[in-house]
Design an enzyme around this catalytic site. Structure first.
Site, PDB file in Angstrom:
ATOM      1  N   LYS A 254      95.286  69.963 -19.175  1.00 10.71           N
ATOM      2  CA  LYS A 254      95.207  68.459 -17.869  1.00 10.71           C
ATOM      3  C   LYS A 254      95.218  66.901 -19.155  1.00 10.71           C
ATOM      4  CE  LYS A 254      92.051  65.340 -15.549  1.00 10.71           C
ATOM      5  NZ  LYS A 254      91.069  65.595 -15.452  1.00 10.71           N
ATOM      6  N   ASP A 259      92.273  57.676 -16.582  1.00  9.52           N
ATOM      7  CA  ASP A 259      92.222  58.084 -14.841  1.00  9.52           C
ATOM      8  C   ASP A 259      91.215  57.412 -15.152  1.00  9.52           C
ATOM      9  OD1 ASP A 259      90.867  59.410 -12.895  1.00  9.52           O
ATOM     10  OD2 ASP A 259      89.523  61.129 -13.953  1.00  9.52           O
ATOM     11  N   LYS A 266      86.890  53.930 -10.530  1.00  6.16           N
ATOM     12  CA  LYS A 266      85.527  54.411 -11.693  1.00  6.16           C
ATOM     13  C   LYS A 266      84.447  53.201 -11.599  1.00  6.16           C
ATOM     14  CE  LYS A 266      86.568  58.463 -13.624  1.00  6.16           C
ATOM     15  NZ  LYS A 266      86.330  59.478 -13.720  1.00  6.16           N
ATOM     16  N   ASP A 277      91.014  62.404 -20.960  1.00  3.42           N
ATOM     17  CA  ASP A 277      91.468  62.623 -20.774  1.00  3.42           C
ATOM     18  C   ASP A 277      92.895  63.430 -20.306  1.00  3.42           C
ATOM     19  OD1 ASP A 277      90.358  63.493 -18.320  1.00  3.42           O
ATOM     20  OD2 ASP A 277      90.547  62.311 -16.199  1.00  3.42           O
ATOM     21  N   ASP A 336      89.746  60.329  -7.626  1.00  2.00           N
ATOM     22  CA  ASP A 336      88.847  60.887  -8.782  1.00  2.00           C
ATOM     23  C   ASP A 336      89.137  62.477  -9.326  1.00  2.00           C
ATOM     24  OD1 ASP A 336      88.233  59.897 -11.513  1.00  2.00           O
ATOM     25  OD2 ASP A 336      85.966  59.770 -10.672  1.00  2.00           O
ATOM     26  N   GLU A 338      91.446  64.342  -8.991  1.00  2.29           N
ATOM     27  CA  GLU A 338      93.393  64.674 -10.147  1.00  2.29           C
ATOM     28  C   GLU A 338      93.003  65.600 -10.483  1.00  2.29           C
ATOM     29  OE1 GLU A 338      91.211  62.027 -11.477  1.00  2.29           O
ATOM     30  OE2 GLU A 338      91.897  62.575 -13.816  1.00  2.29           O
ATOM     31  N   ARG A 340      92.506  68.859 -10.906  1.00  4.27           N
ATOM     32  CA  ARG A 340      93.227  69.739 -10.460  1.00  4.27           C
ATOM     33  C   ARG A 340      93.988  69.695  -9.886  1.00  4.27           C
ATOM     34  NH1 ARG A 340      86.928  69.251  -7.354  1.00  4.27           N
ATOM     35  NH2 ARG A 340      86.641  68.008  -9.370  1.00  4.27           N
TER      36      ARG A 340
HETATM   37  N1  BES Z   1      88.186  63.367 -15.817  1.00  7.04           N
HETATM   38  C1  BES Z   1      87.160  63.228 -14.854  1.00  7.04           C
HETATM   39  C2  BES Z   1      85.660  64.594 -14.973  1.00  7.04           C
HETATM   40  C3  BES Z   1      85.054  62.915 -16.884  1.00  7.04           C
HETATM   41  C4  BES Z   1      83.987  62.874 -17.059  1.00  7.04           C
HETATM   42  C5  BES Z   1      85.747  63.696 -17.883  1.00  7.04           C
HETATM   43  C6  BES Z   1      83.501  62.220 -17.900  1.00  7.04           C
HETATM   44  C7  BES Z   1      84.830  63.599 -19.099  1.00  7.04           C
HETATM   45  C8  BES Z   1      83.755  62.767 -18.886  1.00  7.04           C
HETATM   46  C9  BES Z   1      87.250  63.725 -13.804  1.00  7.04           C
HETATM   47  O1  BES Z   1      88.768  63.306 -13.684  1.00  7.04           O
HETATM   48  C10 BES Z   1      86.976  63.220 -12.892  1.00  7.04           C
HETATM   49  O2  BES Z   1      86.899  62.224 -12.179  1.00  7.04           O
HETATM   50  N2  BES Z   1      85.328  63.904 -12.055  1.00  7.04           N
HETATM   51  C11 BES Z   1      84.723  63.565 -11.679  1.00  7.04           C
HETATM   52  C12 BES Z   1      85.255  64.883  -9.513  1.00  7.04           C
HETATM   53  C13 BES Z   1      84.505  64.351  -8.510  1.00  7.04           C
HETATM   54  C14 BES Z   1      85.348  62.858  -7.836  1.00  7.04           C
HETATM   55  C15 BES Z   1      84.390  65.588  -7.421  1.00  7.04           C
HETATM   56  C16 BES Z   1      83.321  63.717 -11.409  1.00  7.04           C
HETATM   57  O3  BES Z   1      83.262  64.530 -11.936  1.00  7.04           O
HETATM   58  O4  BES Z   1      82.709  62.599 -11.205  1.00  7.04           O
HETATM   59 ZN    ZN Z   2      89.093  61.473 -11.982  1.00  4.52          ZN
HETATM   60 ZN    ZN Z   3      90.358  63.630 -15.246  1.00  6.70          ZN
END
Ligand code: BES
Ligand code: ZN
Ligand code: ZN
Length: 493
Positions: A254, A259, A266, A277, A336, A338, A340
């Site tokens: 990734k 992000d 966020k 990220d 968010d 993104e 995947r």
């Molecule tokens: N990059 C984040 C995940 C992340 C969170 C990495 C904290 C490192 C530390 C990812 O893109 C994300 O935002 N995931 C969301 C998914 C949700 C919207 C389904 C999450 O985990 O809240």
């Molecule tokens: Zn995200």
């Molecule tokens: Zn992310």
């Protein structure tokens, strides 16, 4: 850090010295006075794992005691942690040189201690004007460690160093085009590694709808970088069966350069540190480069989709329906989620164009992974790759980059079904977020054996942890490198 393998006279050594002491080998002559020896003995009666410091002014002797009867992996992890303590003392006031004397300890014990020194000595200094202090030269004195082993480890540690630099760099200084250029220039200098960088036009003609959707809010173009290293053909020493097929292992990482969450921006503190990220992409590139550096007889392809995720004027929006590289349609529920989307395109591209033996992803994919197991390991999932997963878990324990396997039960499939498209990119429930993300990715691997590593908890530490300073860790590189070494030995099909 510079490393030299050289035997020294520990008793009369003029310089900082670390002496590793695992067990009482009869008749071993230690670099200690009788009084110092008594102090060590008294302490060892109470505990086995400690560091004692003795003055050899202007130098110091760091006497590292450990319990060599512990399980090897635990023993080695304690040695890495002890090395961290030593680094902090050595570099408290100035740069330092040090010799590490292994005494009668095993090659792996000495090597892991030096690994700990190296990992602990790293800090992200690029923007600090008053330089921090570091260990400059390490003399390694070991009866058993071989020079070529130490040199191979050095090259691996150097790749970990670079991975950490990239992950620590803020997006202002590492955008997707910059990162792609950097990887291409490294590949150009590396024997046996080829690099293809695809820009937006090419990504458009590939119809990578996921990567393009995430990139729409950004002013910087996306990139899709493909690195290839074929150590099987090159070495010509792959096992017959394997040489014939020579299917690659595809490493998908990734590469979200930053992000923000996109339109689902966020909130509060959740955005800070999202420069990390792209750690999955940095990890996978580093593993491939390390394999090439050390001529591992494996065939690797790293596929690295890169973009940032921003809420620009043209940003992709919730309710959008995206057509992915393989034709699957995806309803965007949350911008968010993104990672995947960009990974799915790369996974499908790998499965379709490389006929891989195995696809592995590394991604800072879900906050849920951190909530499930904190910052002490990787959340892992597999589909059609049970044996490879077993092996990965095993080597993970050995190098102490551990993983926990999450289930991929078919019941979770329901959670990512959409009313309007084939899939949705996020669920409506706060449950099993790490697994449903893994399930989403697995859809795009189809029949190809697939392992997904969610490194959200370990790629970047907001507080110093074990032998890692605050920031990027490079966690996962040692794991995958050891897996590739083991893979060659076992000739797993
Ligand atoms: N990059 C984040 C995940 C992340 C969170 C990495 C904290 C490192 C530390 C990812 O893109 C994300 O935002 N995931 C969301 C998914 C949700 C919207 C389904 C999450 O985990 O809240
Ligand atoms: Zn995200
Ligand atoms: Zn992310």
């Amino acid at each position: 850090m510079n490393y030299t393998l050289e035997s020294i006279d520990a008793k009369n050594y003029e310089g900082n010295l670390v002496y590793l002491y695992g067990d009482e080998v009869a008749g071993r002559s230690l670099p200690l006075s009788r009084k110092e020896m008594d102090a060590v003995k008294a302490r060892r009666d109470k505990e086995r794992d400690f560091v004692m410091v003795f003055d050899r002014l202007p130098y110091h002797l760091y006497f590292v005691s450990f319990d060599s009867e512990r399980k090897a992996t635990e023993c080695q992890e304690r040695l890495r942690c002890a090395a961290c303590k030593v680094v902090k003392m050595l570099t408290a006031d100035a740069d330092a040189d040090v010799a590490v004397s292994g005494g009668g300890t095993l090659a792996e014990e000495v090597a892991t201690f030096v690994e700990g020194l190296t990992l602990a000595d790293y800090s992200f200094d690029r923007y600090i004007t008053r330089q921090r202090h570091h260990v400059l030269n390490v003399t390694v004195d070991s009866m058993y460690l071989k020079a070529d082993e130490l040199e191979a480890s050095e090259r691996l540690w150097n790749r970990i160093f670079w991975c950490r630099e990239w992950v620590n760099l803020p997006v202002q200084d590492l955008t997707a085009p910059m990162f792609a250029d950097e990887l291409a220039s490294i590949a150009a200098d590396l024997d046996g590694v080829s690099c293809t960088v695809m820009d937006r036009k090419q990504i458009e003609s590939l119809r990578m709808g996921g990567l393009l959707a995430v990139n729409r809010g950004s002013v910087d173009e996306p990139r899709f970088v493909v690195l290839e290293y074929d150590g099987v053909r090159k070495q010509g020493r792959g096992r017959a069966k394997k040489t014939q097929a020579n299917k690659p292992i595809c490493l998908v990482g990734k590469g979200v350069m930053f992000d923000t969450g996109g339109l689902n921006i966020k909130p509060g503190d959740y955005m800070s540190e999202m420069k990390s990220d792209m750690a999955g992409a940095a990890t996978m590139a580093s593993v491939l480069f390390a394999a090439a550096d050390n001529h591992l007889p494996v065939h690797l392809v790293a596929l690295l989709p890169m973009t940032d995720n921003r809420p620009g004027g043209n940003a992709y929006a919730p309710d959008d329906i995206v057509t992915m590289y393989d034709g699957t349609t995806v309803e965007v529920v949350n911008t968010d989620a993104e990672g995947r989307l960009i990974l799915a395109d790369a996974i499908a591209y790998a499965a379709k164009n490389y006929d891989p033996e195995l696809i592995i992803t590394a991604a800072t994919l879900t906050g849920a992974a951190v909530r499930a197991i904190s910052t002490f390991g990787i959340a892992a999932m597999e589909q059609n790759a049970a044996d490879a997963m077993t092996m990965l878990r095993l080597v993970g324990d050995q190098v102490y980059e551990r993983l926990v396997q999450f289930p991929m039960w078919s019941e979770y499939d329901e959670m990512i079904k959409s009313d309007y498209a084939d899939l949705r990119n996020s669920t409506m429930s706060p449950q099993a977020g790490t697994i449903t993300a893994g399930k989403f990715l697995a859809h795009f691997a189809d029949k190809t054996p697939f392992i997904h590593l969610d490194i959200a908890g370990v790629a970047y530490f907001t507080k110093a942890q074990q032998y890692y300073n605050t920031g990027a860790s490079g966690y996962g590189i040692r794991l995958l490198y050891a897996f590739l070494q083991m893979h060659d030995m076992m000739n797993v099909e």
